[in-house]
Design an enzyme around this catalytic site. Structure first.
Site, PDB file in Angstrom:
ATOM      1  N   GLU A  57     -37.833 -29.407 -10.735  1.00 40.13           N
ATOM      2  CA  GLU A  57     -36.875 -30.035 -11.642  1.00 40.13           C
ATOM      3  C   GLU A  57     -36.380 -29.056 -12.705  1.00 40.13           C
ATOM      4  O   GLU A  57     -35.210 -29.053 -13.052  1.00 40.13           O
ATOM      5  CB  GLU A  57     -37.483 -31.276 -12.303  1.00 40.13           C
ATOM      6  CG  GLU A  57     -37.685 -32.447 -11.357  1.00 40.13           C
ATOM      7  CD  GLU A  57     -36.398 -32.874 -10.650  1.00 40.13           C
ATOM      8  OE1 GLU A  57     -35.311 -32.623 -11.204  1.00 40.13           O
ATOM      9  OE2 GLU A  57     -36.478 -33.419  -9.554  1.00 40.13           O
ATOM     10  N   TYR A 140     -33.577 -36.884 -18.440  1.00 35.99           N
ATOM     11  CA  TYR A 140     -33.467 -36.814 -16.988  1.00 35.99           C
ATOM     12  C   TYR A 140     -34.769 -36.335 -16.344  1.00 35.99           C
ATOM     13  O   TYR A 140     -35.298 -36.961 -15.421  1.00 35.99           O
ATOM     14  CB  TYR A 140     -32.311 -35.898 -16.542  1.00 35.99           C
ATOM     15  CG  TYR A 140     -32.514 -35.507 -15.103  1.00 35.99           C
ATOM     16  CD1 TYR A 140     -32.252 -36.406 -14.081  1.00 35.99           C
ATOM     17  CD2 TYR A 140     -33.092 -34.280 -14.766  1.00 35.99           C
ATOM     18  CE1 TYR A 140     -32.520 -36.104 -12.764  1.00 35.99           C
ATOM     19  CE2 TYR A 140     -33.369 -33.959 -13.447  1.00 35.99           C
ATOM     20  CZ  TYR A 140     -33.077 -34.866 -12.456  1.00 35.99           C
ATOM     21  OH  TYR A 140     -33.374 -34.564 -11.159  1.00 35.99           O
ATOM     22  N   ASP A 158     -28.794 -38.233 -13.164  1.00 36.62           N
ATOM     23  CA  ASP A 158     -28.343 -36.841 -13.129  1.00 36.62           C
ATOM     24  C   ASP A 158     -26.864 -36.831 -12.765  1.00 36.62           C
ATOM     25  O   ASP A 158     -26.236 -37.878 -12.613  1.00 36.62           O
ATOM     26  CB  ASP A 158     -29.156 -36.034 -12.112  1.00 36.62           C
ATOM     27  CG  ASP A 158     -28.642 -36.260 -10.718  1.00 36.62           C
ATOM     28  OD1 ASP A 158     -28.332 -37.417 -10.392  1.00 36.62           O
ATOM     29  OD2 ASP A 158     -28.513 -35.292  -9.947  1.00 36.62           O
TER      30      ASP A 158
END
Length: 312
Positions: A57, A140, A158
């Site tokens: 991520e 996020y 996102d």
DNA sequence: TAATCGTGGTC
DNA sequence: TGACCAAGATT
């Protein structure tokens, strides 16, 4: 605004008068599509674990999958647990970041690994609030890690999901520049009640945006909810708002920072001022860029005119 | 809220 | 061929 006219789906896929998209009619087809078409990405495999998900991520923030893949593999092999990364100097994280861009992410990932080691017993937290408190983790990323790594129920917003919802539900080509409260409410409203289904939905909507409902040329012929897509039903109206501001790069401080840091990354030890002067000949901007790198902790002054990647 | 922060691929 | 885009966070 300049997107190519989307490919219309085959007539057999389009219900004559489909109802507007809503939660109940979207979950099943989107999740089924995901089950059939999801990419086999390393951070989606069980062996990746929460740490693998978190590393991915960070790397995927504003960076395409294809460029992340090789670096991700190197990182997980070298630092299989947060404590392994935390045990090394932050400069090693910056060096191993390579050319992924936005190297502050490497520094923050190192800092997150340190915090996880010190405050969470070396285990990536499963709680959204605890994740959010980590360096480099925003709304996020906290939702993504909680959802993808732990199966928790969170709205994961996102750029892909925002675009899918803008089109399918809201009926516009692109979402607003910055995430709005209305988008968050919408994402929350659409979230499946069941935890496992919600986690699947989060990954599925992201994948749909990444593979089918793309920014420039959506392929509606492959979309599982094309028949109910509000944007399509409205005739693909073009984006009207102000154009997204371009990200000019050539000649900016960012470019100079990038070139200076590349010198440091590729050197095995400390680097002299002279070596850095060689990559950019405008002295004022060069000095400003270097100052910025030092202020950000990406570069450490060793002595007068000598610099290195940070040891702490 | 808006600016800043890398890099490379695509059309 | 240059503008746009890519799983954002921070200040």
């Amino acid at each position: 605004m300049t997107a190519t006219t989307p490919t219309p789906p085959p007539a057999t896929d389009a219900a004559p008068s489909a109802p507007a998209a809503d939660a109940a009619t979207l979950h099943t087809p989107v999740n089924a599509w995901f089950a059939a078409h999801a990419r086999d990405l390393p951070w989606r495999r069980p062996e990746a674990g929460p740490w693998g998900v978190m590393v991915s991520e960070f790397m995927l923030q504003q960076t395409p999958v294809s460029r992340v893949l090789p670096v991700y593999e190197q990182w997980l092999k070298r630092w299989p647990r947060p404590a392994d990364l935390a045990a090394e100097p932050p400069g090693e994280a910056v060096r191993a970041w390579g050319r992924l861009g936005y190297p502050r992410r490497a520094l923050r990932l190192h800092a997150a690994a340190t915090a996880i080691t010190e405050r969470h017993g070396g285990e990536v937290p499963d709680d959204h609030a605890a994740l959010l408190a980590l360096p480099g983790v925003g709304e996020y990323t906290a939702a993504a890690v909680a959802s993808f790594a732990y199966g928790r129920r969170h709205a994961v917003l996102d750029t892909n999901v925002r675009r899918v919802l803008a089109r399918v539900v809201t009926g516009v080509q692109y979402p607003p520049n910055a995430t709005t409260a209305a988008e968050r409410r919408l994402a929350q409203r659409l979230l499946p009640d069941d935890e496992a289904t919600a986690a699947r939905w989060a990954a599925a909507t992201m994948e749909l945006g990444a593979l089918v409902c793309t920014a420039r040329t959506p392929d509606c012929g492959r979309c599982p909810v094309a028949a109910r897509c509000a944007w399509r039903l409205a005739g693909f109206p073009a984006h009207d708002g102000p154009p997204r501001r371009g990200q000019t790069y050539a000649g900016t401080d960012r470019q100079v920072r990038g070139m200076l840091l590349a010198v440091l990354r590729e050197a095995t030890g400390p680097v002299t001022q002279e070596q850095m002067d060689a990559v950019w000949d405008e002295p004022v901007q060069r000095a400003r860029a270097l100052d910025g790198l030092v202020a950000d902790g990406l570069v450490e002054p060793v002595a007068q005119g000598v610099y290195r990647l940070p040891l702490e």
